[in-house]
Design a protein around this motif. Structure first.
Motif, PDB file in Angstrom:
ATOM      1  N   GLU A   1       0.986  -1.241   0.308  1.00  0.00           N
ATOM      2  CA  GLU A   1       0.139  -0.039  -0.021  1.00  0.00           C
ATOM      3  C   GLU A   1       1.011   1.398  -0.153  1.00  0.00           C
ATOM      4  O   GLU A   1       1.138   1.652   1.028  1.00  0.00           O
ATOM      5  N   SER A   2       0.823   1.878  -0.777  1.00  0.00           N
ATOM      6  CA  SER A   2       1.984   2.974  -1.266  1.00  0.00           C
ATOM      7  C   SER A   2       0.868   4.188  -0.284  1.00  0.00           C
ATOM      8  O   SER A   2      -0.365   4.045  -0.648  1.00  0.00           O
ATOM      9  N   GLU A   3       2.053   5.411   0.670  1.00  0.00           N
ATOM     10  CA  GLU A   3       1.321   6.178   1.079  1.00  0.00           C
ATOM     11  C   GLU A   3       2.716   7.263   1.732  1.00  0.00           C
ATOM     12  O   GLU A   3       3.523   6.872   1.446  1.00  0.00           O
TER      13      GLU A   3
ATOM     14  N   THR B   1      -3.767   4.626   0.981  1.00  0.00           N
ATOM     15  CA  THR B   1      -3.382   4.172  -0.090  1.00  0.00           C
ATOM     16  C   THR B   1      -4.636   4.560  -0.861  1.00  0.00           C
ATOM     17  O   THR B   1      -5.753   4.173  -0.889  1.00  0.00           O
TER      18      THR B   1
END
Ligand code: MN
Length: 298
Positions: free
Chosen positions: A132-134, A246
């Protein structure tokens, strides 16, 4: 200023010419345990900034690839995380809630790792571990009951964050708590170098394949709202990290993959995925199949 932590916990300022070791000017021993030096550095940053700047100007820069980047704040008071905070991700998960009405959870500090360290996969047959990119927000000043209009006063800086997770229906914290399931980096970019954090493009690739591509302007609960909500419940301390959620495009990683995340003004990092020893836990014995709801419906 771009503040990095590297090798055995040394502090560096990242410049165009490389990374300059400014540990001496920080006033703590990198070998201290627990490693609260970086947390204290953030709380005393205004006082220390001139000395750090001077040390960065006078010191000898080393190439970035000659050091091992570690997680910038290894011992914060907490890592706050907002689930389902982009509508399209909510759709792909089939989630009927959003961060606005669901609130937040906590990731353990022990899950933090750095840009130069691998994500270590637990041995869980029948389970996928997803990226999950955050965007990470780093708190700079103690915050309690902060109104929306005052949010900027409490932000120290920003960084890339990977909220790694075992997909399933078990307790969210347990699925997101494995060691190395929260890479943060490559460094902290102080807030004065991020002109508009509410409009940052964020992208994530796995082995060069673009999987996530979004902008923080599409957050459901925006950055002022997250600081307002979290600080209404609990005191946020300098060094606390907020994982802002995300966007769509989450998916599995396997050993051998390289996860690359890039966010405007925050830099980028590429972390290796490796297979670890152990990690089996009874609650993950039952297999789980992830089905992308938005695609299944279309
Ligand atoms: Mn997340």
């Amino acid at each position: 200023m771009k503040l990095a932590r590297f090798d055995e916990g040394r502090i560096g300022v990242v410049t165009d010419k490389g990374i300059v070791d400014v540990t001496q000017a920080c006033g703590f021993d990198p070998a201290d345990w627990p490693p609260v030096g970086p947390t204290r550095l953030i709380s005393e940053f205004e006082r220390l900034r001139p000395a750090l700047q001077q040390a960065a100007e006078e010191g000898q820069p080393s190439p970035l690839d000659s050091v091992q980047l570690r997680t910038p704040i290894p011992w914060p008071n907490k890592v706050v995380a907002f689930p389902v905070n982009y509508h399209a991700h909510g759709a792909e998960m089939g989630a009927g809630y959003r961060a606005t009405n669901q609130g937040f959870f906590l990731k353990p500090n022990s899950s933090l790792s750095g840009a130069g360290e691998p994500v270590v996969l637990p041995d869980l047959p029948g389970r996928e571990v997803h990226h999950e990119s955050e965007l990470a927000i780093v708190i700079g000043k103690t915050a309690r009951n902060v109104p929306r209009a005052k949010w900027r006063d409490h932000v120290f800086g920003y960084a890339c964050l990977l909220d790694m997770v075992v997909r399933g229906r078990e307790e969210r914290v347990a699925r997101k708590a494995y060691d190395t399931f929260c890479p943060v980096g490559p460094w902290i970019t102080t807030a004065d170098e991020v002109p508009d954090p509410t409009r940052l493009r964020m992208q994530l690739w796995v082995d060069g394949e673009l999987r996530q591509d979004a902008n923080t302007q599409n957050l459901v609960l925006d950055i002022p709202g997250m600081i307002e909500m979290a600080s209404a419940v609990m005191t946020l301390y300098p060094g606390d990290i907020i994982a802002t959620g995300t966007p769509e495009g989450v998916g599995p990683v396997v050993a051998g993959n390289k996860i690359r995340i890039a966010i405007d003004h925050c830099g980028e990092m590429t972390v290796n995925v490796v297979r670890g020893e152990g990690g089996r836990a009874a609650m993950f014995d039952e297999p789980y199949e992830f089905v992308r709801k938005a695609q299944a419906a279309s």
